[in-house]
Design a protein around this motif. Sequence first.
Motif, PDB file in Angstrom:
ATOM      1  N   MET A 273       0.826  -1.213   0.000  1.00 44.23           N
ATOM      2  CA  MET A 273       0.000   0.000   0.000  1.00 44.23           C
ATOM      3  C   MET A 273       0.860   1.264   0.000  1.00 44.23           C
ATOM      4  SD  MET A 273      -3.011  -1.199  -0.126  1.00 44.23           S
ATOM      5  CE  MET A 273      -4.094   0.179   0.254  1.00 44.23           C
ATOM      6  N   ALA A 274       2.166   1.104   0.205  1.00 37.19           N
ATOM      7  CA  ALA A 274       3.034   2.280   0.318  1.00 37.19           C
ATOM      8  C   ALA A 274       3.656   2.685  -1.007  1.00 37.19           C
ATOM      9  CB  ALA A 274       4.131   2.005   1.346  1.00 37.19           C
ATOM     10  N   ILE A 275       3.629   1.807  -2.015  1.00 40.32           N
ATOM     11  CA  ILE A 275       4.236   2.148  -3.298  1.00 40.32           C
ATOM     12  C   ILE A 275       3.342   3.125  -4.055  1.00 40.32           C
ATOM     13  CG2 ILE A 275       5.534   0.002  -3.461  1.00 40.32           C
ATOM     14  CD1 ILE A 275       3.380  -1.132  -5.236  1.00 40.32           C
ATOM     15  N   SER A 276       3.910   3.764  -5.064  1.00 41.39           N
ATOM     16  CA  SER A 276       3.169   4.782  -5.804  1.00 41.39           C
ATOM     17  C   SER A 276       2.063   4.162  -6.650  1.00 41.39           C
ATOM     18  CB  SER A 276       4.121   5.561  -6.715  1.00 41.39           C
ATOM     19  OG  SER A 276       4.558   4.744  -7.790  1.00 41.39           O
ATOM     20  N   GLU A 277       1.097   4.972  -6.990  1.00 47.91           N
ATOM     21  CA  GLU A 277      -0.010   4.497  -7.816  1.00 47.91           C
ATOM     22  C   GLU A 277       0.469   4.096  -9.208  1.00 47.91           C
ATOM     23  OE1 GLU A 277      -3.440   7.070  -7.707  1.00 47.91           O
ATOM     24  OE2 GLU A 277      -2.990   7.694  -5.657  1.00 47.91           O
ATOM     25  N   ASP A 278       1.443   4.826  -9.745  1.00 48.87           N
ATOM     26  CA  ASP A 278       1.975   4.464 -11.065  1.00 48.87           C
ATOM     27  C   ASP A 278       2.633   3.092 -11.025  1.00 48.87           C
ATOM     28  OD1 ASP A 278       1.110   6.785 -12.236  1.00 48.87           O
ATOM     29  OD2 ASP A 278       3.013   7.854 -12.008  1.00 48.87           O
ATOM     30  N   LYS A 279       3.372   2.820  -9.951  1.00 46.77           N
ATOM     31  CA  LYS A 279       4.046   1.521  -9.856  1.00 46.77           C
ATOM     32  C   LYS A 279       3.026   0.402  -9.697  1.00 46.77           C
ATOM     33  CE  LYS A 279       7.923  -0.795  -7.635  1.00 46.77           C
ATOM     34  NZ  LYS A 279       9.095  -0.654  -6.753  1.00 46.77           N
ATOM     35  N   ILE A 280       1.960   0.645  -8.951  1.00 46.09           N
ATOM     36  CA  ILE A 280       0.909  -0.360  -8.818  1.00 46.09           C
ATOM     37  C   ILE A 280       0.334  -0.702 -10.191  1.00 46.09           C
ATOM     38  CG2 ILE A 280      -1.425  -0.797  -7.934  1.00 46.09           C
ATOM     39  CD1 ILE A 280      -0.668   0.912  -5.487  1.00 46.09           C
ATOM     40  N   LYS A 281      -0.004   0.321 -10.963  1.00 48.90           N
ATOM     41  CA  LYS A 281      -0.603   0.081 -12.276  1.00 48.90           C
ATOM     42  C   LYS A 281       0.374  -0.620 -13.225  1.00 48.90           C
ATOM     43  CE  LYS A 281      -1.968   4.440 -12.543  1.00 48.90           C
ATOM     44  NZ  LYS A 281      -2.580   5.706 -13.032  1.00 48.90           N
ATOM     45  N   GLU A 282       1.641  -0.199 -13.195  1.00 49.08           N
ATOM     46  CA  GLU A 282       2.639  -0.810 -14.070  1.00 49.08           C
ATOM     47  C   GLU A 282       2.838  -2.285 -13.741  1.00 49.08           C
ATOM     48  OE1 GLU A 282       6.259   1.334 -13.743  1.00 49.08           O
ATOM     49  OE2 GLU A 282       5.707   2.838 -15.234  1.00 49.08           O
ATOM     50  N   ASN A 283       3.030  -2.583 -12.450  1.00 46.98           N
ATOM     51  CA  ASN A 283       3.319  -3.960 -12.070  1.00 46.98           C
ATOM     52  C   ASN A 283       2.122  -4.879 -12.274  1.00 46.98           C
ATOM     53  OD1 ASN A 283       6.029  -3.946 -11.493  1.00 46.98           O
ATOM     54  ND2 ASN A 283       5.789  -3.482  -9.331  1.00 46.98           N
ATOM     55  N   VAL A 284       0.937  -4.422 -11.900  1.00 48.66           N
ATOM     56  CA  VAL A 284      -0.250  -5.258 -12.105  1.00 48.66           C
ATOM     57  C   VAL A 284      -0.460  -5.490 -13.600  1.00 48.66           C
ATOM     58  CG1 VAL A 284      -2.758  -5.399 -11.855  1.00 48.66           C
ATOM     59  CG2 VAL A 284      -1.364  -4.598  -9.936  1.00 48.66           C
ATOM     60  N   GLY A 285      -0.293  -4.444 -14.392  1.00 53.98           N
ATOM     61  CA  GLY A 285      -0.451  -4.593 -15.839  1.00 53.98           C
ATOM     62  C   GLY A 285       0.520  -5.596 -16.419  1.00 53.98           C
ATOM     63  N   PHE A 286       1.775  -5.558 -15.976  1.00 49.35           N
ATOM     64  CA  PHE A 286       2.771  -6.498 -16.493  1.00 49.35           C
ATOM     65  C   PHE A 286       2.505  -7.918 -15.999  1.00 49.35           C
ATOM     66  CE2 PHE A 286       6.613  -8.968 -15.850  1.00 49.35           C
ATOM     67  CZ  PHE A 286       7.185  -8.958 -17.111  1.00 49.35           C
ATOM     68  N   LEU A 287       2.284  -8.057 -14.697  1.00 48.68           N
ATOM     69  CA  LEU A 287       2.142  -9.396 -14.117  1.00 48.68           C
ATOM     70  C   LEU A 287       0.935 -10.127 -14.677  1.00 48.68           C
ATOM     71  CD1 LEU A 287       3.005  -8.479 -10.415  1.00 48.68           C
ATOM     72  CD2 LEU A 287       4.443  -9.769 -12.012  1.00 48.68           C
ATOM     73  N   VAL A 288      -0.160  -9.398 -14.896  1.00 50.02           N
ATOM     74  CA  VAL A 288      -1.372 -10.041 -15.409  1.00 50.02           C
ATOM     75  C   VAL A 288      -1.369 -10.071 -16.939  1.00 50.02           C
ATOM     76  CG1 VAL A 288      -3.891  -9.914 -15.497  1.00 50.02           C
ATOM     77  CG2 VAL A 288      -2.691  -9.397 -13.361  1.00 50.02           C
ATOM     78  N   GLY A 289      -1.045  -8.944 -17.550  1.00 55.01           N
ATOM     79  CA  GLY A 289      -1.160  -8.832 -19.000  1.00 55.01           C
ATOM     80  C   GLY A 289      -0.078  -9.552 -19.764  1.00 55.01           C
ATOM     81  N   VAL A 299      -2.419 -11.542  -4.895  1.00 57.91           N
ATOM     82  CA  VAL A 299      -2.911 -11.490  -3.511  1.00 57.91           C
ATOM     83  C   VAL A 299      -2.115 -12.439  -2.628  1.00 57.91           C
ATOM     84  CG1 VAL A 299      -4.894 -11.940  -2.019  1.00 57.91           C
ATOM     85  CG2 VAL A 299      -5.230 -10.792  -4.221  1.00 57.91           C
ATOM     86  N   THR A 300      -1.731 -13.589  -3.168  1.00 58.28           N
ATOM     87  CA  THR A 300      -0.964 -14.572  -2.401  1.00 58.28           C
ATOM     88  C   THR A 300       0.466 -14.096  -2.173  1.00 58.28           C
ATOM     89  OG1 THR A 300      -2.289 -16.348  -3.367  1.00 58.28           O
ATOM     90  CG2 THR A 300      -0.230 -16.982  -2.307  1.00 58.28           C
ATOM     91  N   TYR A 301       1.039 -13.417  -3.169  1.00 60.83           N
ATOM     92  CA  TYR A 301       2.423 -12.940  -3.074  1.00 60.83           C
ATOM     93  C   TYR A 301       2.471 -11.429  -3.368  1.00 60.83           C
ATOM     94  CZ  TYR A 301       3.544 -17.918  -3.369  1.00 60.83           C
ATOM     95  OH  TYR A 301       3.622 -19.279  -3.150  1.00 60.83           O
ATOM     96  N   PRO A 302       1.920 -10.603  -2.482  1.00 58.73           N
ATOM     97  CA  PRO A 302       1.855  -9.160  -2.761  1.00 58.73           C
ATOM     98  C   PRO A 302       3.213  -8.471  -2.808  1.00 58.73           C
ATOM     99  CG  PRO A 302       1.142  -9.635  -0.519  1.00 58.73           C
ATOM    100  CD  PRO A 302       1.285 -10.950  -1.203  1.00 58.73           C
ATOM    101  N   SER A 303       4.259  -9.112  -2.301  1.00 55.78           N
ATOM    102  CA  SER A 303       5.589  -8.488  -2.376  1.00 55.78           C
ATOM    103  C   SER A 303       6.043  -8.337  -3.822  1.00 55.78           C
ATOM    104  CB  SER A 303       6.611  -9.295  -1.582  1.00 55.78           C
ATOM    105  OG  SER A 303       6.747 -10.604  -2.096  1.00 55.78           O
ATOM    106  N   MET A 304       5.409  -9.049  -4.766  1.00 52.71           N
ATOM    107  CA  MET A 304       5.723  -8.869  -6.188  1.00 52.71           C
ATOM    108  C   MET A 304       5.515  -7.425  -6.613  1.00 52.71           C
ATOM    109  SD  MET A 304       4.348 -12.145  -8.359  1.00 52.71           S
ATOM    110  CE  MET A 304       2.695 -12.172  -7.666  1.00 52.71           C
ATOM    111  N   LEU A 305       4.544  -6.762  -6.003  1.00 49.50           N
ATOM    112  CA  LEU A 305       4.212  -5.403  -6.410  1.00 49.50           C
ATOM    113  C   LEU A 305       5.304  -4.407  -6.052  1.00 49.50           C
ATOM    114  CD1 LEU A 305       0.480  -5.466  -5.301  1.00 49.50           C
ATOM    115  CD2 LEU A 305       1.341  -5.512  -7.650  1.00 49.50           C
ATOM    116  N   VAL A 306       6.117  -4.735  -5.063  1.00 51.15           N
ATOM    117  CA  VAL A 306       7.157  -3.819  -4.605  1.00 51.15           C
ATOM    118  C   VAL A 306       8.422  -3.968  -5.433  1.00 51.15           C
ATOM    119  CG1 VAL A 306       8.532  -3.137  -2.593  1.00 51.15           C
ATOM    120  CG2 VAL A 306       6.174  -3.870  -2.295  1.00 51.15           C
ATOM    121  N   ARG A 307       8.610  -5.142  -6.043  1.00 53.28           N
ATOM    122  CA  ARG A 307       9.790  -5.356  -6.886  1.00 53.28           C
ATOM    123  C   ARG A 307       9.723  -4.461  -8.123  1.00 53.28           C
ATOM    124  NH1 ARG A 307      12.328 -10.228  -5.368  1.00 53.28           N
ATOM    125  NH2 ARG A 307      11.785 -10.547  -3.167  1.00 53.28           N
ATOM    126  N   SER A 308      10.870  -4.179  -8.701  1.00 47.70           N
ATOM    127  CA  SER A 308      10.914  -3.301  -9.873  1.00 47.70           C
ATOM    128  C   SER A 308      10.407  -4.025 -11.113  1.00 47.70           C
ATOM    129  CB  SER A 308      12.339  -2.801 -10.112  1.00 47.70           C
ATOM    130  OG  SER A 308      13.157  -3.854 -10.606  1.00 47.70           O
TER     131      SER A 308
END
Length: 377
Positions: A273-289, A299-308
């Motif tokens: 929840m502490a990372i930027s909104e842009d990083k959230i959108k970028e990482n979710v878009g890459f990981l899913v898309g 949801v099981t491994y949310p630390s993925m969102l913090v990685r670059s």
Amino acid sequence: MLPAARRRLCLLPLPLRHFTAAVYPTTSATADPTVFYLQSTCALSPTAAARAADSIRLASPESTAQASAVLDLLRRYGFTDAHISATVRKFPIVLVSDPVKTLQPKLDFLASVGINTPLLPRLVSLSPIVLHRSIQDHLAPLFESLRELLGSNARVVTALHHMPFVVRCSPNSTLNLVLPVLRDVHGLPPEDVSKLVAVHPGVIMQAPHRLAEIVQAVKDAGIEPGEPMFVHTFAILSKMKTHTLERKYALYQSLGFQKDSVALMLRRYALAMAISEDKIKENVGFLVGRAGLSLEDIVTYPSMLVRSLESHCRRCAVLAVLRKEEKPEGNHRLAVVLVTTRKRFLQAYVQPYQNEIPDVFRAFNGEIPFEGFSVLE
């Protein structure tokens, strides 16, 4: 003819206003001895020097000598030119303070409780008003309370390394008000209050209503006071404004996550929840898309969102090479691979094949772009 005419023109006297501007490029600001001293000795900008000069006057040799004695004192305690400039800019009155009676006792007290170079000049330059605080009424009670709470001077010093401005905190109106609220109103065990102040000293400067908001946000994530993750989650959420947290929840939901799933991610890995909104959108878009993971994987491994994003791309590229070469490691569970440590990743997926399959090392170095696993299929 033309060169001679030019020489004659050069010998003509300039108008007085041009001569004055060329030889004496002074202004009313630089003519002020206080402004000149602040610029030349304390390295203040012209604007900062003019502002500081509104509160002090260095118009006599005696006042200048006292200001220089103050600077000499600060240097003896490890202040660099940058520390001195910041201190004077924020608190110009320090230059007209008595270096022996007013300033040195405060510096000696701070040193006596373990605050030495490099923390001492950093702490003072960030909060120079501390040099005008009473030892008896402010500094001594503050450090006594912090020492009682944290257990030792060493832990107090460690806390102040993280948040030096806590030294401005009033022990009576702030410290002794906040801690009972956390303990008696919100039900934090005393040991958790101590841990919280140790990891996030700024909590003692929060207003009671703000404490209530943070406690409620942590509870909304399903974490109650006394549970192991409460202190860690509280410390992270306390650095976010309420509307920022609400916006992050809304963003995750707009990307397809259920609100309960967002709360679960917060419980498991609050930094999501502490990372930027842009990083959230970028990482979710890459990981899913592109990587083909599901929202449930995140949801099981949310630390993925913090990685670059770059790290994700390179690791996926390595796995793509291994899959192409039909190596079993290429089919390991992607979510686990993306959250493993760099050392472990190199040992398991790169080093065993760097001679047999040079493209593995090239992919890890970013020389082979990741085009998606569907390309292989």
